[in-house]
Structures are given as C-alpha cells and as structure tokens.
Design a protein around this motif. Structure first.
Motif, PDB file in Angstrom:
ATOM      1  N   ARG A  69       0.759  -1.108  -0.035  1.00  0.00           N
ATOM      2  CA  ARG A  69      -0.199   0.014   0.192  1.00  0.00           C
ATOM      3  C   ARG A  69       0.840   1.146  -0.024  1.00  0.00           C
ATOM      4  O   ARG A  69       0.485   2.263  -0.494  1.00  0.00           O
ATOM      5  CB  ARG A  69      -1.022  -0.011   1.072  1.00  0.00           C
ATOM      6  CG  ARG A  69      -2.005  -1.125   1.133  1.00  0.00           C
ATOM      7  CD  ARG A  69      -3.239  -1.025   2.589  1.00  0.00           C
ATOM      8  NE  ARG A  69      -3.851  -2.123   2.214  1.00  0.00           N
ATOM      9  CZ  ARG A  69      -4.779  -2.202   3.548  1.00  0.00           C
ATOM     10  NH1 ARG A  69      -4.833  -1.569   4.339  1.00  0.00           N
ATOM     11  NH2 ARG A  69      -5.740  -3.267   3.213  1.00  0.00           N
TER      12      ARG A  69
ATOM     13  N   GLU B 261      -7.489   3.418  -4.172  1.00  0.00           N
ATOM     14  CA  GLU B 261      -7.033   2.867  -5.388  1.00  0.00           C
ATOM     15  C   GLU B 261      -7.444   3.360  -6.626  1.00  0.00           C
ATOM     16  O   GLU B 261      -6.496   3.601  -7.543  1.00  0.00           O
ATOM     17  CB  GLU B 261      -7.174   1.314  -5.121  1.00  0.00           C
ATOM     18  CG  GLU B 261      -6.478   0.554  -5.916  1.00  0.00           C
ATOM     19  CD  GLU B 261      -4.866   0.528  -5.796  1.00  0.00           C
ATOM     20  OE1 GLU B 261      -4.032   0.089  -6.484  1.00  0.00           O
ATOM     21  OE2 GLU B 261      -4.693   0.818  -4.403  1.00  0.00           O
TER      22      GLU B 261
ATOM     23  N   GLN C 190     -10.195   2.654   1.043  1.00  0.00           N
ATOM     24  CA  GLN C 190      -9.214   1.937   0.376  1.00  0.00           C
ATOM     25  C   GLN C 190      -9.305   1.930  -1.177  1.00  0.00           C
ATOM     26  O   GLN C 190      -8.601   1.853  -1.973  1.00  0.00           O
ATOM     27  CB  GLN C 190      -8.711   0.684   1.080  1.00  0.00           C
ATOM     28  CG  GLN C 190      -8.071   0.906   2.447  1.00  0.00           C
ATOM     29  CD  GLN C 190      -7.767  -0.401   3.001  1.00  0.00           C
ATOM     30  OE1 GLN C 190      -8.061  -1.226   2.579  1.00  0.00           O
ATOM     31  NE2 GLN C 190      -7.048  -0.364   4.392  1.00  0.00           N
TER      32      GLN C 190
END
Length: 525
Positions: free
Chosen positions: A39, A467, A463
């Motif tokens: 990440r 992305e 998240q």
C-alpha cells in the motif's frame, strides 16, 4: 475486455494484482509477507522465508513493475555449527538452507531488479541486506544502475562483495545523475576499497567544479545542493580500512564541497587517521556528519574534538543527514533464547513465583482479569492448577464474556443484572435464551462489535476509492504527457513557419507583385 488481458496491462502499475495473477497461473498462494507493505508502494520482506516455488511470481512481477518506490530484500540466515562442534556437543541436525543463498537464485533476483531499474521512473531505494552476491550478480545489477533514471539510494549491507564488487558497482554509480547515497556496511572492504571511493569523490568534485563555474557566469550564484552526485557514503563495520583508507578519504575531503555525510564506524582507525580527518575539517565547511565512533584505538579527547568540529558545520540547523544511532540506544537488549540460557539440550526451565493477594483499593479501576482471576495456590495443595492450564482457563473465560458490557462500580455497589425477553407470556420459554448484560468495565458489548465491523467496511471502501483515484491519476498523468508531446510538436512547426516567413527577402516580395511582373515582360518584348 478479458480480465486477464486487463490485468496484464495494469501489471506495471499495480504490483499486487499482477502478483496475485501470476500466483494463480502457477497454482500457488500469494504470500502475505510480500503484500504487507504494497500500500505504501514498498516491497519489503525476509527472503529466508520464501520457498523456491514462491519466487517465480515475485520475480516475474518485479521485472515489469513501474510503480514501486522502494525494494528491500533481506536475509538473516547464519550457517550452523560445524561438524567438529556438533560432534563435540553431541548435536546431530541438518539446518535447511534458504533458496536465496544459492547462486542461481541471487542471479535471477539481480536480473529482475536490473530490468525493473531500466523501465521504472519511480524506484528510488534498493536494499539487498545480507545476500551473498557474486561477481556475475553485481555485474548484472550494475547494468541496471547505469540505466536507472530515478534511483537515489543503493544499499548492499553485509553482502560480502569485497573490493572487487565495490569497484563493479561504483563504476555505474560514478556517472549516475540521481544516486545520492551508497551503503557498503560490513562488505569486507579494505583500504583499497576506501581509495576507490576517494577517487570517485574526486572525479565527481572535478565535474561539479566545472558545472559551478558555468553557472557562476554573469554574476550568478551556483546552487551547490542541486547538483548531481553522492551526498552520503556509509562504510561501517569494515575493520580492514584502517588509517591508510582514512587518509585517502581525508585527502579528498579537504577540497570537497558536496559530500554531506561519511560513516566509518568500526573501521580500525587509530589516532593517526583521526588527525587526518581533523586536518581536512580545517578547510571543509560543508561536511555535516563524520561518524568515527566505535573505533577504540582513537583517544576519547581526540574523538570528541573531531565530532565537535563537524557539528560546527551544521550551524545548529535541522539537516536531512542524520547521525546513525546504535541498536543498543534504541531499547533493551534482545533476550537470548531459553535453549541457549539453559544448556544445549533444548529444555526450558520456567520458574513461577506466586505473589500474595493484594488488598482491594477503593476508587481504583480494575481489569476483568484482576477482578475475577482465582487466587493462585502452591503446588501440592488441593485445587492447584499448572500455569499453562490457568492461562488457558483465563483465555476461555475472556472469550465467553464477549457480549458482556462493564461499567465502573464503586465500593460496595452490587452488580446489576437485567434479563430481557420478548413478551411477558413467553418468559418461561425465553428464560434460558435471554441475553445477559452485566455492567463491568473493560469488555466490549455487541454494539461495539457491530460498530467495529461497520468501521472495517468503511475502511475497505475508502481504500478501494483511494486505489481507483490513484489509477485515475496515473491515467491523467499519461494523458498529460501525450498532450505535452503534441504541444511540443506544434511549437516546433510554428517556429519553423515563423523562421521561413522571416527569411523572405524584399526581392521575392517584389517578384510576386503583378504590376512589376507586367513591366518586366514589356521590357523583354
């Protein structure tokens, strides 16, 4: 579009998805140790725990990747006892050697890293810690370093490359426009390696002097910090560098204006080498870190004088070049394994001492373990429980109280118990299945569990959005690059047209006038 085609196209910008796709093709399971730091666009794992069958997906994904910022691969494997020692102590075992210690595996890793360095414009840090790199591996890696356009830090600590390996790597580092930091800690270097580092510093200083002279023309002031070249060099734990290597480094540091940090701890330097550095610091005012600590042959007063002189160059400012701290100053020393403390047979001796029961203090908040833990009893007494059984019972007791919520209780106040049922007429039937709520501090209730699950779902959604936004930003950057190329092409066409118009002479303009052409025709007739 087929999913597999889309995954292959996104492979260079998404390490995780392409790595999982390669694992599916090989019928293997993606490793959590590899995916843990992706990440942050960082690949950081211990190579000793990777099996031979798990390496191909990692290497095939690393070859084409363009999004990673940092790659750090470490190996902490230590060879076992020799045959003589095993026979002496009666130990008979065969320790498994990790696949990364083989020469074929290190060559494949260096080849994948070199391919990544050629195609990536975002990779800034590469660290290969403790890997046994051979000459063939270093030559392959050096080709990637020479072609890299973004790498800033190259670390090969404890790689046992020696002076020959240092020379192979530094041939590419010498002319690199981006590399600012190199680390050769514990690489079995001698004074010859230090002399080669000194020659690189001198070569880059000569090139920088010419650039500074060109920028200083027309009363301009050159910016020395923006020039290319090395800024930090670490040669710690190379005891064969000695005074001869220290003198070679000190000689070039006297006239250098760009190197900011030099780490040479545990390099076998004596007072003679420290005096050479002190002499160089009389003319060098840009070096901010000169770490000559842990050289026991240097007098304490002389070491203190050298460090004080270096600290004067920083002018009490917060510089980006920090002094490395020793592991002992970061926390307590690691505890030795019990098998080493209690002998070589591997038996652990654990002694448990039972403390007396502490009196109850009014007003103090106690944890459930302190409130409801049974009083320990000595061995041989009725009701004695071994410590393993007691711990297992406490763990089971905590798991069975998941739906119990505690509230602070005062001294002498009873525990409130309320039984909820659906209807009064069904109280007899629902009495056994009613929910029990006890107000005690420290144990989460059902609401907290539900809220925690909701927060987990919200975090996963954030998240995913992050992305998608990152991928959209990458697509936008590619589109901007295309538009900039098109804009540059149109500017060139415009410039060529303007130059053509300017080169037209007065004669060509007159010849295009019809009146002038008619008069010329009459004269010729």
């Amino acid at each position: 579009m087929i999913d597999s085609v889309q995954i292959r196209r996104q492979g260079p910008i998404d390490f995780k998805s392409h790595y999982e796709y390669m694992c599916v093709l090989q019928d293997s399971i993606p490793l959590q140790a590899v995916k843990v730091n992706l990440r942050q666009d960082a690949l950081n794992f211990n190579a000793d725990r990777i099996r031979l069958a798990d390496w191909p997906p990692i290497l095939n994904t690393l070859k084409i990747n363009k999004s990673l910022i940092s790659v750090s691969i470490k190996s902490c494997h230590q060879p076992g006892l020799g045959e003589s020692d095993s026979e002496k102590y009666g130990i008979h075992f065969r320790r498994r050697i990790p696949p990364i210690r083989s020469k074929d595996m290190t060559f494949q890793l260096c080849r994948a890293l070199a391919a990544c360095l050629r195609v990536s414009n975002s990779l800034k840090e590469v660290e290969l810690h403790g890997l046994p790199l051979r000459e063939r591996d270093l030559r392959t890696l050096a080709k990637g370093l020479a072609a890299s356009k973004s790498l800033e830090s190259m670390s090969l600590p404890y790689s046992s490359c020696g002076d020959e390996g240092l020379e192979i790597i530094c041939q590419s580092v010498k002319n690199s426009p981006t590399i600012k930091m190199i680390n050769f800690t514990g690489c079995n270097l001698t004074w010859r390696g230090a002399q080669f580092i000194a020659s690189i510093i001198k070569h880059q200083a000569t090139r920088r002097h010419s650039e500074a002279w060109a920028e200083s023309l027309r009363y301009r002031r050159p910016d020395l910090d923006c020039m290319n070249g090395l800024r930090r060099i670490s040669l710690n734990c190379n005891t064969l560098v000695g005074d001869q290597g220290a003198k070679a480094l000190a000689e070039v540091l006297g006239e250098d204006l760009w190197l900011k940090a030099l780490d040479i701890r545990q390099c076998g330097i004596t007072n003679e080498g420290a005096k050479a550095f002190l002499h160089a610091l009389q003319t060098n005012t840009t070096l901010m870190v000169l770490d000559v600590r842990k050289n026991p042959l240097i007098d304490h007063e002389l070491l203190k004088t050298v460090i004080e002189r270096v600290l004067l160059n920083s002018h009490d400012t917060n510089s980006e070049y920090k002094w490395f701290t020793s592991p002992s100053s970061k926390g307590p020393k690691p505890r030795k394994p019990s098998s080493l403390r209690n002998g070589l047979k591997g038996k652990n001796i654990i002694r448990i001492g039972f403390a007396t029961k502490k009196p109850f203090v009014p007003g103090r908040k106690y944890t459930p373990k302190e409130l409801y833990a049974p009083e320990p009893k000595a061995a041989g007494v009725k009701g004695f429980l071994p410590w393993r059984t007691a711990e297992r019972a406490n763990r089971h007791r905590e798991m069975s109280m998941d739906c119990i919520s505690y509230s602070p209780t005062q001294t002498g106040s009873p525990v409130k118990v309320s039984v909820d049922s659906e209807t009064s007429c069904d109280s007899d039937e629902s009495e056994g299945s009613a929910d029990l709520f006890i107000d005690r501090p420290g144990v989460p209730n059902k609401r907290n569990a539900i809220n925690y699950k909701r927060l987990q779902v919200a975090l996963e959604e954030c998240q995913l959005r992050l992305e998608e936004e990152r991928k959209a930003r990458l697509r936008a950057d590619d589109r901007i690059m295309e538009l900039e190329v098109e804009n540059t092409r149109l500017r060139r066409i415009n410039r060529s047209l303007s130059e053509t118009l300017e080169t037209r002479t007065v004669t060509s303009v007159l010849l295009e006038d019809e009146g002038v052409l008619d008069s010329i025709e009459k004269i010729l007739q």
